[in-house]
Design a protein around this motif. Structure first.
Motif, short mmCIF file in Angstrom:
data_model
loop_
_atom_site.label_atom_id
_atom_site.label_comp_id
_atom_site.label_asym_id
_atom_site.label_seq_id
_atom_site.Cartn_x
_atom_site.Cartn_y
_atom_site.Cartn_z
N MET A 18 127.33 -26.19 27.06
CA MET A 18 127.27 -27.67 27.13
C MET A 18 128.08 -28.51 26.20
SD MET A 18 125.63 -28.53 29.84
CE MET A 18 125.84 -26.84 30.87
N ALA A 19 128.18 -27.88 24.78
CA ALA A 19 129.03 -28.13 23.90
C ALA A 19 130.63 -28.05 24.28
CB ALA A 19 128.86 -27.55 22.46
N MET A 20 130.70 -27.22 24.88
CA MET A 20 132.25 -26.86 25.61
C MET A 20 132.73 -28.04 26.56
SD MET A 20 134.87 -25.31 25.01
CE MET A 20 134.47 -24.10 23.68
N ILE A 21 131.80 -28.18 27.36
CA ILE A 21 131.97 -29.10 28.50
C ILE A 21 132.01 -30.60 27.89
CG2 ILE A 21 131.00 -30.39 30.40
CD1 ILE A 21 129.65 -27.98 31.44
N ALA A 22 131.27 -30.81 26.87
CA ALA A 22 131.58 -32.20 26.16
C ALA A 22 133.01 -32.14 25.46
CB ALA A 22 130.25 -32.37 25.28
N LEU A 23 133.21 -31.15 24.78
CA LEU A 23 134.53 -31.09 24.10
C LEU A 23 135.61 -31.21 24.99
CD1 LEU A 23 135.78 -30.61 21.30
CD2 LEU A 23 136.05 -28.12 22.04
N LYS A 24 135.47 -30.66 26.16
CA LYS A 24 136.69 -30.55 26.88
C LYS A 24 136.87 -31.72 27.95
CE LYS A 24 138.50 -26.62 25.23
NZ LYS A 24 139.80 -26.73 24.72
N ALA A 25 135.70 -32.22 28.23
CA ALA A 25 135.39 -33.51 29.42
C ALA A 25 135.01 -34.52 28.39
CB ALA A 25 134.89 -32.96 30.39
N PRO A 26 135.76 -35.35 27.61
CA PRO A 26 135.15 -36.42 26.98
C PRO A 26 134.54 -37.55 27.70
CG PRO A 26 137.23 -36.17 26.31
CD PRO A 26 137.14 -35.19 27.26
N GLY A 27 134.89 -37.56 28.97
CA GLY A 27 134.47 -38.65 29.89
C GLY A 27 133.13 -38.32 30.57
N ILE A 28 132.67 -37.07 30.32
CA ILE A 28 131.17 -36.84 30.86
C ILE A 28 130.25 -36.95 29.69
CG2 ILE A 28 129.85 -34.92 31.95
CD1 ILE A 28 132.67 -33.84 33.15
N GLN A 29 128.92 -37.59 30.16
CA GLN A 29 127.99 -37.62 29.05
C GLN A 29 127.29 -36.31 29.43
OE1 GLN A 29 127.04 -39.56 26.64
NE2 GLN A 29 129.05 -40.60 26.69
N VAL A 30 126.93 -35.40 28.17
CA VAL A 30 125.91 -34.37 28.61
C VAL A 30 124.83 -34.24 27.71
CG1 VAL A 30 126.15 -31.72 28.35
CG2 VAL A 30 128.11 -33.04 28.96
N THR A 31 123.91 -34.09 28.35
CA THR A 31 122.50 -34.06 27.30
C THR A 31 121.70 -32.85 27.63
OG1 THR A 31 122.06 -36.38 27.87
CG2 THR A 31 120.24 -35.32 27.14
N VAL A 59 130.27 -28.75 17.91
CA VAL A 59 129.06 -29.26 17.90
C VAL A 59 129.43 -30.68 16.95
CG1 VAL A 59 126.74 -29.65 17.55
CG2 VAL A 59 127.72 -27.88 18.51
N ARG A 60 130.04 -30.55 16.08
CA ARG A 60 130.12 -31.55 14.84
C ARG A 60 131.02 -32.53 15.62
NH1 ARG A 60 132.24 -28.97 10.29
NH2 ARG A 60 130.46 -28.08 10.19
N GLN A 61 132.08 -32.21 16.39
CA GLN A 61 132.98 -33.03 17.02
C GLN A 61 132.30 -33.98 17.89
OE1 GLN A 61 137.06 -31.73 18.19
NE2 GLN A 61 136.56 -29.66 17.32
N VAL A 62 131.45 -33.54 18.86
CA VAL A 62 131.16 -34.12 20.14
C VAL A 62 129.53 -34.62 20.10
CG1 VAL A 62 132.56 -32.87 21.60
CG2 VAL A 62 130.66 -31.95 21.17
N ARG A 63 128.91 -34.05 18.93
CA ARG A 63 127.49 -34.78 18.93
C ARG A 63 127.41 -36.00 18.66
NH1 ARG A 63 123.98 -30.95 15.04
NH2 ARG A 63 125.02 -32.44 13.45
N GLY A 64 126.63 -36.76 19.52
CA GLY A 64 126.43 -38.10 19.15
C GLY A 64 127.61 -39.03 20.13
N ARG A 65 128.57 -38.28 20.35
CA ARG A 65 129.66 -38.92 21.13
C ARG A 65 129.25 -38.77 22.66
NH1 ARG A 65 135.58 -36.20 21.48
NH2 ARG A 65 134.69 -35.14 23.27
#
Ligand code: NAD
Ligand code: UGA
Length: 454
Positions: A18-31, A59-65
């Motif tokens: 999920m961290a990878m999806i969040a990183l590569k697809a910034p337009g998708i919200q992942v929980t 994780v540091r790049q995308v967590r909370g984003r």
């Protein structure tokens, strides 16, 4: 509106994928949601619950984003259009199929939660490794409780290996998506393909029917493990004949039809999945009336058990057939390097076998905490006075009669073995269960050094 994804299960697969999806697809919200509050708290902290090179940075790049970790399972289900199921599917320990079949209680419980909390159409994605036809079970539970909502079930097994998860997820050999060949199924497949297409080239995204996808995951692991058991079986023959298994592996691996990967002879394979998935495959074969096929695959696990046993027996026989009260340093406890995962680690079997011979076993691992090592070997709440954990390889080896290298951590290659040898009992023995050390050099330093298959 941004696409919303929820992943149930924040483990070795759910967290990194999920961290990878969040990183590569910034337009998708992942929980990512999990019932285990301690694990979720760790994902939200500076000390992630799993050690995986490169994962902290992602994780540091995308967590909370656009990546969130939470214990609110029901809310996660309600808000998402796509729900990944990434819960554990261990070997069943009770009842019919005990010791072989997959325990699907967590999968079923998640299916029931989704049915209970869903408030609209959902795409359910099997990320966990499951027996073929599990999608049918999930669909049945969802349909029986649907309250009019439409569900599509897809299979999207994960092929990452621990220790290289970030690299594997960044550039996968392939992404596999199985779904029903109905208009609804095709639509769901396309939605998931579009998620991965943010970074995975289309030609690497394979789509199949549901059962082929579920089956391909079990078969991939079975073929990988089979290569290890095959080379380990040859290692025994090499030891008997004077051939060197690494030279044999190199020679056969140059044949492009065989290929060089997964031919590293070792103390045996470990990890949470190879054994579990092969036993599950074998159980399925038996269930479908194919006992010969079941026996064929089960032999891969039997060979692995024998290899672990053979390694500890070699230690005992080399040390004049007794290790009672002798100090044996075990280098490494994780099932492979670059992970803190100890599930089914060959180190467990090796430590137990040595303790059964009344050796004093001192383990050192750079990433696995001491309480976990003790618990894995002797069980929660039990105490074994002959088992201890050291803070460094040097501390473990000081005063030892023998060293057993069980995990291939890079730091073992750069140890000062002259210093180690000086502080050991003599003759000092070394058993390299990973073939990572320079045995001729160690012998020149005075070690009685043995590798696997040499
Ligand atoms: P894991 O045990 O690390 O994580 C599973 C998580 O699911 C746990 O944190 C658990 O608390 C949670 N969970 C269980 N039931 C739940 C429920 N009802 N609601 C919410 N959370 C729940 O397991 P893992 O290693 O991540 O493996 C997950 C699946 O992926 C398995 O089927 C495994 O075979 C497969 N797989 C694992 C790997 C790997 O490298 N570990 C690779 C590929 C596939
Ligand atoms: C394995 C597969 O490689 C992944 O593709 C799969 O997704 C995963 O299982 C899973 O389903 O869980 P993993 O178990 O994390 O990944 O690690 P591997 O690199 O496959 O190693 C497994 C075990 O085999 C380790 O103990 C390793 O040391 C051992 N091994 C591996 C060998 O002894 N020799 C080899 O040549 C390769």
């Amino acid at each position: 509106m941004a696409l919303k994804i929820c992943c149930i299960g924040a483990g070795y697969v759910g967290g990194p994928t999920m961290a990878m999806i969040a990183l590569k697809a910034p337009g998708i919200q992942v929980t990512v949601v999990d019932l285990n509050a301690t694990r979720i708290a760790a994902w939200n902290s500076d000390t992630l619950p799993i050690y995986e090179p490169g994962l902290d940075e992602v994780v540091r790049q995308v967590r909370g984003r656009n990546l969130h970790f939470s214990t609110a399972v029901a809310a996660g289900i309600r808000e998402a259009e796509i729900i990944f199921v990434s819960v554990n599917t261990p070997t069943k320990t009770y009842g019919v199929g005990a010791g072989r079949a997959a325990d699907l209680r967590y999968i079923e419980s998640v299916a029931r939660s989704i049915a209970e909390h869903a408030n609209g159409p959902k795409i359910i994605v099997e990320k966990s490794t499951i027996p073929v036809k599990t999608a049918e079970t999930i669909r049945d539970i969802l349909t029986a409780n649907s309250r009019g909502h439409a569900f599509e079930v897809l299979s999207n097994p994960e092929f990452l290996a621990e220790g290289t998860a970030v690299a594997d997820l960044t550039a996968p050999d392939r992404v596999l998506i199985g779904g029903e060949r109905t208009p609804g199924g095709e639509e769901a497949i396309k939605t998931l393909v579009d998620v991965y297409a943010h970074w995975v080239p289309r030609e690497r995204i394979i789509t199949t029917n549901l059962w082929s996808s579920e089956m391909a995951k079990l078969v991939a692991n079975a073929f990988l493990a089979q290569r290890i058991s095959s080379i380990n079986s040859i290692a025994a023959l090499c030891e008997a004949t004077g051939a060197d298994v690494d030279e044999v592996a190199h020679a056969i691996g140059r044949d492009s039809r065989i290929g060089p990967k997964f031919l590293k002879a070792s103390v045996g394979f470990g990890g949470s999945c190879f054994q579990k998935d092969i036993l599950n495959l074998s159980y399925l074969c038996e269930h479908f009336g194919l006992p010969e096929v079941a026996a064929y695959w089960e032999s891969v696990v039997r060979m692995n058990d024998w290899q672990k046993h053979r390694f500890s027996q070699r230690i005992v026989s080399s040390l004049y057939n007794t290790v009672a009260e002798k100090r044996i340093a075990v280098f490494g406890f994780a099932f492979k390097k670059d992970t803190n995962d100890t599930r089914e680690s060959p180190a467990i079997a090796v430590c137990r076998a040595l303790l059964a011979e009344q050796a004093r076993v001192v383990v050192y691992d750079p990433k696995v905490p001491a309480p976990e090592i003790l618990e894995e070997v002797v069980g929660k709440g039990n105490h074994e006075p002959r088992l201890s954990v050291a803070q460094s390889a040097y501390e473990a080896a000081a005063g030892a009669h023998a060293i057993a290298v069980v995990t291939e951590w890079d730091e073992f290659k750069t140890l000062d073995f002259a210093r180690i040898q000086a502080e050991m009992k003599h003759p000092s023995f070394l058993f390299d269960g990973r073939n990572i050390l320079d045995l001729p050099r160690l012998r020149a330093l005075g070690f009685r050094a043995h590798g696997i298959g040499k």
